[in-house]
Design an enzyme around this catalytic site. Structure first.
Site, mmCIF file in Angstrom:
data_model
loop_
_atom_site.group_PDB
_atom_site.id
_atom_site.type_symbol
_atom_site.label_atom_id
_atom_site.label_comp_id
_atom_site.label_asym_id
_atom_site.label_seq_id
_atom_site.Cartn_x
_atom_site.Cartn_y
_atom_site.Cartn_z
ATOM 1 C CB CYS A 39 83.987 52.605 20.257
ATOM 2 S SG CYS A 39 83.895 53.692 21.981
ATOM 3 C CG LEU A 40 86.129 58.987 20.780
ATOM 4 C CD1 LEU A 40 85.529 60.052 21.452
ATOM 5 C CD2 LEU A 40 86.432 59.802 19.477
ATOM 6 N N GLY A 46 79.902 61.063 19.969
ATOM 7 C CA GLY A 46 79.766 60.909 21.406
ATOM 8 C C GLY A 46 80.635 60.591 22.454
ATOM 9 C CG HIS A 52 80.347 53.997 26.107
ATOM 10 N ND1 HIS A 52 82.134 53.328 25.995
ATOM 11 C CD2 HIS A 52 81.154 54.339 24.574
ATOM 12 C CE1 HIS A 52 82.534 53.329 24.884
ATOM 13 N NE2 HIS A 52 81.527 53.747 24.350
ATOM 14 C CG HIS A 96 78.792 54.141 21.236
ATOM 15 N ND1 HIS A 96 79.315 53.096 19.857
ATOM 16 C CD2 HIS A 96 78.982 54.651 21.596
ATOM 17 C CE1 HIS A 96 80.157 53.015 20.874
ATOM 18 N NE2 HIS A 96 81.103 53.756 21.147
ATOM 19 C CD GLU A 97 78.777 57.682 23.494
ATOM 20 O OE1 GLU A 97 79.298 57.627 24.196
ATOM 21 O OE2 GLU A 97 78.911 57.584 22.827
ATOM 22 C CD GLN A 111 83.817 56.401 25.561
ATOM 23 O OE1 GLN A 111 82.363 57.356 24.837
ATOM 24 N NE2 GLN A 111 84.531 56.390 24.167
HETATM 25 ZN ZN ZN Z 1 82.364 54.294 22.378
#
Ligand code: ZN
Length: 188
Positions: free
Chosen positions: A107-108, A45, A153, A149-150, A50
């Site tokens: 998480c990226l 995701g 964000h 999670h997304e 991000q």
């Molecule tokens: Zn993340």
């Protein structure tokens, strides 16, 4: 086009995304770029924050994950996950459906950091696609975790905010260092 992924400490990660109201070619291009970026980074995701843009756009694809199952249903009927991937969620809203469960997340924007996070096991999701069409589905398992999670964000909420105190304490030094490095690299 692959976009640079910003890391913890970048101010955009803490910004609430503006709602999308124009569904044009520029949005379509941005969604394509986000998908390229997510696949390039081997993520399940990616949220607009991000890639440094505070807007209500996120992309998800859990179809390559075999060891952590997902469930998805449309109009109450279970559907094959790969048919609906990648998911593009614009202006999404999430409603919890049942009990909280704990599971590992990464998480990226936080390379190499993983922790167990507690979230509702399944959720109902309403969103728009890149053309502005509204749709609704329910999901569970990994997909439900990814969506939550997304969507966090998009509100400027990060998974470290939902970590247990003891886990976050253990990571405190790593997080501090990451934040400092990111902030040093920001244009003045
Ligand atoms: Zn993340």
């Amino acid at each position: 086009m692959i976009l640079p992924i910003v890391k913890y400490g970048h101010p955009t990660l803490r910004q609430k995304g503006d709602a999308v109201d124009t569904f044009d070619a520029a949005l379509e291009q941005f969604v394509d770029d986000m998908l390229d970026t997510m696949y390039d980074a081997d993520g399940v995701g990616l949220a607009a924050q991000q890639v440094g843009k505070a807007t209500q756009v996120t992309v998800i694809d859990v179809s390559q994950v075999e060891d952590r199952p997902s469930k998805m249903a449309v109009e109450g009927k279970e559907v094959p996950i790969p048919d609906f991937m990648p998911l593009v969620l614009i202006n999404p809203a999430v409603k919890p459906l049942n009990e909280m469960v704990k599971g590992p997340e990464g998480c990226l924007s936080f390379p190499e950091i993983y922790a167990d996070i507690e979230r509702p096991e399944s959720v109902e999701v309403s969103a728009q696609d890149h053309k502005g069409n509204s749709f609704t589905f329910t999901c569970g398992g990994l997909l439900a975790k990814a969506v939550q999670h997304e969507v966090d964000h998009l509100k400027g909420i990060l998974f470290i905010d939902r970590m247990e105190r003891k886990d976050k304490d253990k990571l405190r030094h790593i997080l501090e260092a990451m934040r400092e490095t990111t902030q040093k690299e920001l244009p003045q």
